[in-house]
Structure formats: C-alpha cells, structure tokens
Design an enzyme around this catalytic site. Structure first.
Site, PDB file in Angstrom:
ATOM      1  N   GLY A   3     -15.526   9.855  13.815  1.00  0.00           N
ATOM      2  CA  GLY A   3     -15.980  10.764  12.770  1.00  0.00           C
ATOM      3  C   GLY A   3     -14.881  11.603  12.152  1.00  0.00           C
ATOM      4  CD  GLU A  50     -21.249  10.996  18.696  1.00  0.00           C
ATOM      5  OE1 GLU A  50     -22.405  10.528  18.552  1.00  0.00           O
ATOM      6  OE2 GLU A  50     -20.343  10.833  17.859  1.00  0.00           O
ATOM      7  CE  LYS A 100     -21.621   8.095  15.851  1.00  0.00           C
ATOM      8  NZ  LYS A 100     -20.349   8.806  15.940  1.00  0.00           N
ATOM      9  CG  HIS A 127     -21.574   7.133  21.673  1.00  0.00           C
ATOM     10  ND1 HIS A 127     -21.051   8.357  21.293  1.00  0.00           N
ATOM     11  CD2 HIS A 127     -21.241   6.257  20.686  1.00  0.00           C
ATOM     12  CE1 HIS A 127     -20.441   8.209  20.124  1.00  0.00           C
ATOM     13  NE2 HIS A 127     -20.544   6.956  19.734  1.00  0.00           N
TER      14      HIS A 127
HETATM   15  P1  13P Z   1     -17.512   6.746  13.140  1.00  0.00           P
HETATM   16  O1  13P Z   1     -17.426   5.317  12.664  1.00  0.00           O
HETATM   17  O2  13P Z   1     -18.377   7.600  12.259  1.00  0.00           O
HETATM   18  O3  13P Z   1     -16.179   7.326  13.431  1.00  0.00           O
HETATM   19  O4  13P Z   1     -18.311   6.710  14.552  1.00  0.00           O
HETATM   20  C1  13P Z   1     -17.892   5.837  15.537  1.00  0.00           C
HETATM   21  C2  13P Z   1     -18.892   5.835  16.626  1.00  0.00           C
HETATM   22  O5  13P Z   1     -19.020   6.797  17.364  1.00  0.00           O
HETATM   23  C3  13P Z   1     -19.737   4.629  16.774  1.00  0.00           C
HETATM   24  O6  13P Z   1     -20.427   4.642  17.975  1.00  0.00           O
END
Ligand code: 13P
Length: 240
Positions: A168, A92, A11, A90
């Site tokens: 997350g 996000e 990220k 993704h």
């Molecule tokens: P986390 O492993 O931090 O939960 O994130 C997952 C993710 O969004 C991977 O693309």
C-alpha cells in the site's frame, strides 16, 4: 512453460460497481493463468458469479472446523460457497489480530482439510529489513507453516512474499530483490510463490518476468477491473 497465479485481495474494500467490474472481466479465459479474487466475506457469492476463469478466495479462515467460535468462518463453509483459496497470515492480520506463526500453521492445515488452497503470506517489516534480518524472518515464517506439511499438502499450497514496507505504499520491492526472496521461499515451501506489495499495471511485467516469481497478490490495483484484467493479460503473454 510457466503458469501464473494472479490474485486480487480487495481487503475491506469493494469496487465502486460490482456489475461494471464483472463486465470488464468478460474477456476470454487466459491460458496458463489462474486468476483469483478475494473479496470481503459477504461479497463471496457475487464474485462466485463472475466469469468462470475467476476463482474465489477468502481473506481469512478459521483454524477450527466448527463450534462455538463467534465471528469465525470455517474452511468447509467457505467451500460450500465456491471458495477455492484462502489467504492466511496476511501481515495486516498478523499485526492487528495477533496471528502468530503457529496460528498461521493451524489455519493453513484447516484450509487444506476442507480442500482449499491456502495462500500463505510472509514478509518482513522495514525495521527488520534495515537490520539485515529479511531472510531470517521470512524463512522462519515459512518454515513454521510448511515444516509440518507433507509433499501432497504442499501441492495445494501457494506462498506469497509480501514485504510489509511495500504494501500500500507505492514502493514495490525491486524485481531482483523480490525474485531472490521468492527463490529462498520456494526452497522451503516447494510450492508456487507470489510477490505482493504495490504491484501495479506499470510494474507487473518486470515483476512477473522474474524466474522465481509465479504470480502476484495484488491489493489496491485489483480494485480496478481494467488494471487487474490487464495484469492477467500480461501474465498470459509472459507464459506463452
Ligand atoms: P497493495 O497491492 O495495495 O500494496 O497490497 C498488497 C497486499 O497486501 C495484497 O495482499
């Protein structure tokens, strides 16, 4: 024998020291495991210089091949820097950059045109899950991307089931639930399916042991070189 893909999505973060991270990865290349790191775009050249068993991925790719698209990076340009994978859709980016299914489909095709393997992310929100709509939402997202792909194109693709409520939060999906969704996704996508959402060193083995889970897409834990390389080792053991 099963093959695994263990992909790290940094990220908009980087490990405290890239040199130390790189040093930890100096173990022998694991058999039957493809390891991928998707760093923020400016750090792609650093990761391309990591040990050979680490493939480089991008966190996003433009739907366009070239032109007046300020801020965008084409798949062909990423390929010049050794990028082999590109995360598309993704959650996000779906949430904050208005990435709807049709755009994710076009980005997937742009990645494929340049010879990159798209990692197509799908997953439901907590509200959708609580409303019993998980299968409906996820199969719609997968169908919108894969419905128009040929069998040959699917061979280069990877899908990732990332329930949004698990990202997350430290609350990974129960391995059996993740497995059931990955099985549904695999029926439509007909490509390897990863699970993502709070994968850690502690839960990696139980998640990767599931029949329909072909690997993991890891956020936070992939910033820790020790945890990431140990998860790769767990996958290598499970595939043996
Ligand atoms: P986390 O492993 O931090 O939960 O994130 C997952 C993710 O969004 C991977 O693309």
């Amino acid at each position: 024998m099963k093959r695994f893909i263990i992909a790290g999505n940094w990220k908009m973060n980087i490990p405290p020291s890239l040199d130390e991270y790189r040093a930890v990865l100096k173990n022998p290349a694991p058999e039957r495991v493809t390891a991928v790191i998707c760093p923020p775009a400016p750090f792609i050249p650093y990761v391309a210089d990591f040990p050979d068993f680490i493939s480089v991925g991008a966190q996003d790719v433009s739907e366009h091949d070239s032109g007046s698209y300020t801020g965008e990076t084409s798949a062909a340009m990423l390929s010049v820097f050794g990028v082999k994978y590109a995360i598309v859709g993704h959650s996000e980016r779906r949430a904050s950059h208005f990435e709807v299914d049709e755009l994710v489909n076009r980005k997937t095709k742009a990645a494929l045109r340049a010879g990159l393997s798209p990692i197509v992310c799908v997953g439901e929100t907590l509200a959708e899950r609580e409303a019993g709509r998980t299968v409906e939402v996820v199969t719609r997202q997968i169908g919108a991307v894969f419905g128009s792909l040929s069998d040959a194109e699917r061979e280069s693709c990877v899908a990732a089931y990332e329930p949004i409520w698990a990202i997350g939060t430290g609350l990974a999906a129960a391995p059996e639930d993740a497995d059931a969704m990955c099985a549904e996704i695999s029926k439509i996508a007909r490509c390897p399916v990863l699970y993502g959402g709070s994968v850690s060193l502690a839960n990696a083995e139980s998640i990767l042991s599931q029949a329909h889970i072909d690997g993991a897409l890891i956020g936070g834990a992939s910033l820790d070189a020790d945890a990431f390389s140990r998860i790769i080792a767990i996958a290598a053991e499970l595939s043996a």
